[in-house]
Design a protein around this motif. Structure first.
Motif, mmCIF file in Angstrom:
data_model
loop_
_atom_site.group_PDB
_atom_site.id
_atom_site.type_symbol
_atom_site.label_atom_id
_atom_site.label_comp_id
_atom_site.label_asym_id
_atom_site.label_seq_id
_atom_site.Cartn_x
_atom_site.Cartn_y
_atom_site.Cartn_z
ATOM 1 N N ALA A 26 0.685 -1.244 0.126
ATOM 2 C CA ALA A 26 -0.108 0.056 0.119
ATOM 3 C C ALA A 26 0.938 1.213 0.025
ATOM 4 C CB ALA A 26 -0.940 0.073 1.075
ATOM 5 N N VAL A 27 1.814 1.254 0.734
ATOM 6 C CA VAL A 27 2.909 2.432 0.907
ATOM 7 C C VAL A 27 3.508 2.691 -0.420
ATOM 8 C CG1 VAL A 27 4.841 3.169 1.751
ATOM 9 C CG2 VAL A 27 3.151 2.348 3.359
ATOM 10 N N LEU A 28 4.157 1.517 -1.057
ATOM 11 C CA LEU A 28 4.746 1.834 -2.387
ATOM 12 C C LEU A 28 4.013 2.108 -3.481
ATOM 13 C CD1 LEU A 28 7.012 -1.501 -2.384
ATOM 14 C CD2 LEU A 28 7.634 1.079 -1.591
ATOM 15 N N LYS A 29 2.655 1.730 -3.500
ATOM 16 C CA LYS A 29 1.556 2.000 -4.399
ATOM 17 C C LYS A 29 1.292 3.674 -4.443
ATOM 18 C CE LYS A 29 -2.660 0.563 -6.608
ATOM 19 N NZ LYS A 29 -3.755 -0.423 -6.480
ATOM 20 N N VAL A 30 0.782 4.059 -3.167
ATOM 21 C CA VAL A 30 0.501 5.381 -2.936
ATOM 22 C C VAL A 30 1.999 6.305 -3.237
ATOM 23 C CG1 VAL A 30 0.339 7.304 -1.126
ATOM 24 C CG2 VAL A 30 -0.961 4.953 -1.189
ATOM 25 N N ARG A 31 3.063 6.044 -2.880
ATOM 26 C CA ARG A 31 4.187 6.581 -3.199
ATOM 27 C C ARG A 31 4.346 6.741 -4.771
ATOM 28 N NH1 ARG A 31 7.638 10.431 -0.614
ATOM 29 N NH2 ARG A 31 9.559 10.298 -1.795
ATOM 30 N N ARG A 32 4.127 5.560 -5.448
ATOM 31 C CA ARG A 32 4.396 5.638 -7.007
ATOM 32 C C ARG A 32 3.511 6.368 -7.750
ATOM 33 N NH1 ARG A 32 1.410 3.112 -10.389
ATOM 34 N NH2 ARG A 32 0.626 1.775 -9.107
ATOM 35 N N LYS A 33 2.091 6.522 -7.026
ATOM 36 C CA LYS A 33 1.300 7.406 -7.786
ATOM 37 C C LYS A 33 1.460 8.714 -7.557
ATOM 38 C CE LYS A 33 -2.703 3.990 -8.324
ATOM 39 N NZ LYS A 33 -4.175 3.865 -8.320
ATOM 40 N N LYS A 34 1.888 8.965 -6.284
ATOM 41 C CA LYS A 34 2.037 10.369 -6.073
ATOM 42 C C LYS A 34 3.191 10.947 -6.990
ATOM 43 C CE LYS A 34 3.124 13.438 -2.367
ATOM 44 N NZ LYS A 34 3.550 13.661 -0.799
ATOM 45 N N GLN A 35 4.096 10.066 -7.326
ATOM 46 C CA GLN A 35 5.116 10.541 -8.378
ATOM 47 C C GLN A 35 4.811 10.546 -9.600
ATOM 48 O OE1 GLN A 35 8.713 8.649 -7.200
ATOM 49 N NE2 GLN A 35 9.014 9.622 -5.360
ATOM 50 N N LYS A 36 3.464 10.064 -10.031
ATOM 51 C CA LYS A 36 2.971 9.952 -11.238
ATOM 52 C C LYS A 36 3.443 8.933 -12.202
ATOM 53 C CE LYS A 36 0.896 14.838 -11.282
ATOM 54 N NZ LYS A 36 0.140 14.555 -10.099
ATOM 55 N N MET A 37 4.026 7.817 -11.612
ATOM 56 C CA MET A 37 4.517 6.739 -12.496
ATOM 57 C C MET A 37 3.735 5.632 -12.597
ATOM 58 S SD MET A 37 8.334 6.053 -11.211
ATOM 59 C CE MET A 37 8.441 6.352 -9.399
ATOM 60 N N THR A 38 3.682 5.198 -13.736
ATOM 61 C CA THR A 38 3.108 3.704 -13.880
ATOM 62 C C THR A 38 3.807 2.643 -13.466
ATOM 63 O OG1 THR A 38 3.828 3.372 -16.082
ATOM 64 C CG2 THR A 38 1.996 4.821 -16.126
ATOM 65 N N GLY A 47 14.453 -2.199 -12.712
ATOM 66 C CA GLY A 47 14.953 -3.296 -13.710
ATOM 67 C C GLY A 47 14.192 -4.854 -13.178
ATOM 68 N N THR A 48 12.994 -4.540 -12.998
ATOM 69 C CA THR A 48 12.256 -5.694 -12.590
ATOM 70 C C THR A 48 10.894 -5.757 -13.685
ATOM 71 O OG1 THR A 48 11.291 -6.872 -10.749
ATOM 72 C CG2 THR A 48 10.806 -4.652 -10.867
ATOM 73 N N GLY A 49 10.222 -6.737 -13.453
ATOM 74 C CA GLY A 49 9.070 -6.811 -14.381
ATOM 75 C C GLY A 49 7.920 -6.211 -13.597
ATOM 76 N N VAL A 50 6.838 -5.907 -14.677
ATOM 77 C CA VAL A 50 5.575 -5.350 -13.944
ATOM 78 C C VAL A 50 4.814 -6.325 -13.376
ATOM 79 C CG1 VAL A 50 3.493 -4.334 -15.053
ATOM 80 C CG2 VAL A 50 5.366 -3.809 -16.026
ATOM 81 N N ARG A 51 4.974 -7.660 -13.652
ATOM 82 C CA ARG A 51 4.304 -8.457 -12.804
ATOM 83 C C ARG A 51 4.746 -8.432 -11.344
ATOM 84 N NH1 ARG A 51 -0.458 -10.198 -12.839
ATOM 85 N NH2 ARG A 51 -0.401 -10.225 -10.619
ATOM 86 N N TYR A 52 5.962 -8.249 -10.960
ATOM 87 C CA TYR A 52 6.536 -8.099 -9.749
ATOM 88 C C TYR A 52 5.987 -6.971 -8.861
ATOM 89 C CZ TYR A 52 9.488 -7.570 -5.801
ATOM 90 O OH TYR A 52 9.969 -7.251 -4.536
ATOM 91 N N ILE A 53 5.829 -5.918 -9.735
ATOM 92 C CA ILE A 53 5.237 -4.698 -8.887
ATOM 93 C C ILE A 53 3.643 -4.927 -8.835
ATOM 94 C CG2 ILE A 53 4.731 -2.190 -9.525
ATOM 95 C CD1 ILE A 53 7.720 -2.566 -9.888
ATOM 96 N N VAL A 54 3.010 -5.469 -9.537
ATOM 97 C CA VAL A 54 1.741 -5.821 -9.103
ATOM 98 C C VAL A 54 1.458 -6.747 -7.981
ATOM 99 C CG1 VAL A 54 -0.445 -7.023 -10.085
ATOM 100 C CG2 VAL A 54 0.790 -5.448 -11.732
ATOM 101 N N ASP A 55 2.416 -7.651 -7.905
ATOM 102 C CA ASP A 55 2.339 -8.578 -6.910
ATOM 103 C C ASP A 55 2.711 -7.765 -5.539
ATOM 104 O OD1 ASP A 55 1.645 -10.594 -8.574
ATOM 105 O OD2 ASP A 55 3.732 -11.740 -8.622
ATOM 106 N N LEU A 56 3.668 -7.136 -5.638
ATOM 107 C CA LEU A 56 4.052 -6.406 -4.232
ATOM 108 C C LEU A 56 3.332 -5.339 -3.869
ATOM 109 C CD1 LEU A 56 6.730 -6.192 -2.429
ATOM 110 C CD2 LEU A 56 7.554 -4.298 -4.041
ATOM 111 N N GLU A 57 2.674 -4.578 -4.683
ATOM 112 C CA GLU A 57 1.569 -3.621 -4.541
ATOM 113 C C GLU A 57 0.341 -4.379 -4.073
ATOM 114 O OE1 GLU A 57 0.949 -0.983 -7.625
ATOM 115 O OE2 GLU A 57 2.815 0.230 -7.399
ATOM 116 N N ASN A 58 0.303 -5.486 -4.297
ATOM 117 C CA ASN A 58 -1.111 -6.327 -3.658
ATOM 118 C C ASN A 58 -0.717 -6.975 -2.645
ATOM 119 O OD1 ASN A 58 -2.990 -5.441 -5.743
ATOM 120 N ND2 ASN A 58 -1.937 -6.946 -7.092
ATOM 121 N N GLY A 59 0.446 -6.956 -1.941
ATOM 122 C CA GLY A 59 0.612 -7.429 -0.742
ATOM 123 C C GLY A 59 1.098 -9.090 -0.800
ATOM 124 N N LYS A 60 1.656 -9.380 -2.028
ATOM 125 C CA LYS A 60 1.955 -11.026 -2.229
ATOM 126 C C LYS A 60 3.117 -11.017 -1.051
ATOM 127 C CE LYS A 60 3.565 -14.443 -5.431
ATOM 128 N NZ LYS A 60 3.999 -14.653 -6.893
#
Length: 87
Positions: A26-38, A47-60
């Motif tokens: 949740a913290v990482l997602k809020v920060r990413r959006k605040k910086q207007k990053m996809t 240097g990671t995959g989008v799937r990893y970002i999705v998983d991390l932001e969803n608390g995997k």
């Protein structure tokens, strides 16, 4: 489904206590959006995959910690560990 909220604290003004993978995501997602990053922007920078970002932001809970530290750094955040205060 209700939107995730940040754990107690305000990322801009005070530390936030992270007690779970969901809190970290949740913290990482809020920060990413605040910086207007996809998620794609962040994945390319770190240097990671989008799937990893999705998983991390969803608390995997099984998300690897090494890439998470890179994302934390790219988002301008830091991790600090201290002894827990007992009230």
């Amino acid at each position: 489904m209700k939107p995730k909220s940040l754990p107690l604290g305000n990322i801009d003004h005070e530390p936030i206590r992270i007690r779970s993978t969901e809190d970290l995501g949740a913290v990482l997602k809020v920060r990413r959006k605040k910086q207007k990053m996809t998620q794609s922007d962040l994945a390319a920078l770190a240097g990671t995959g989008v799937r990893y970002i999705v998983d991390l932001e969803n608390g995997k809970p099984t998300a690897r910690i090494g890439p998470a530290f890179k994302l934390i750094e790219w988002l301008g955040l830091e991790v600090t560990i201290r002894e827990k205060k007992i009230d």
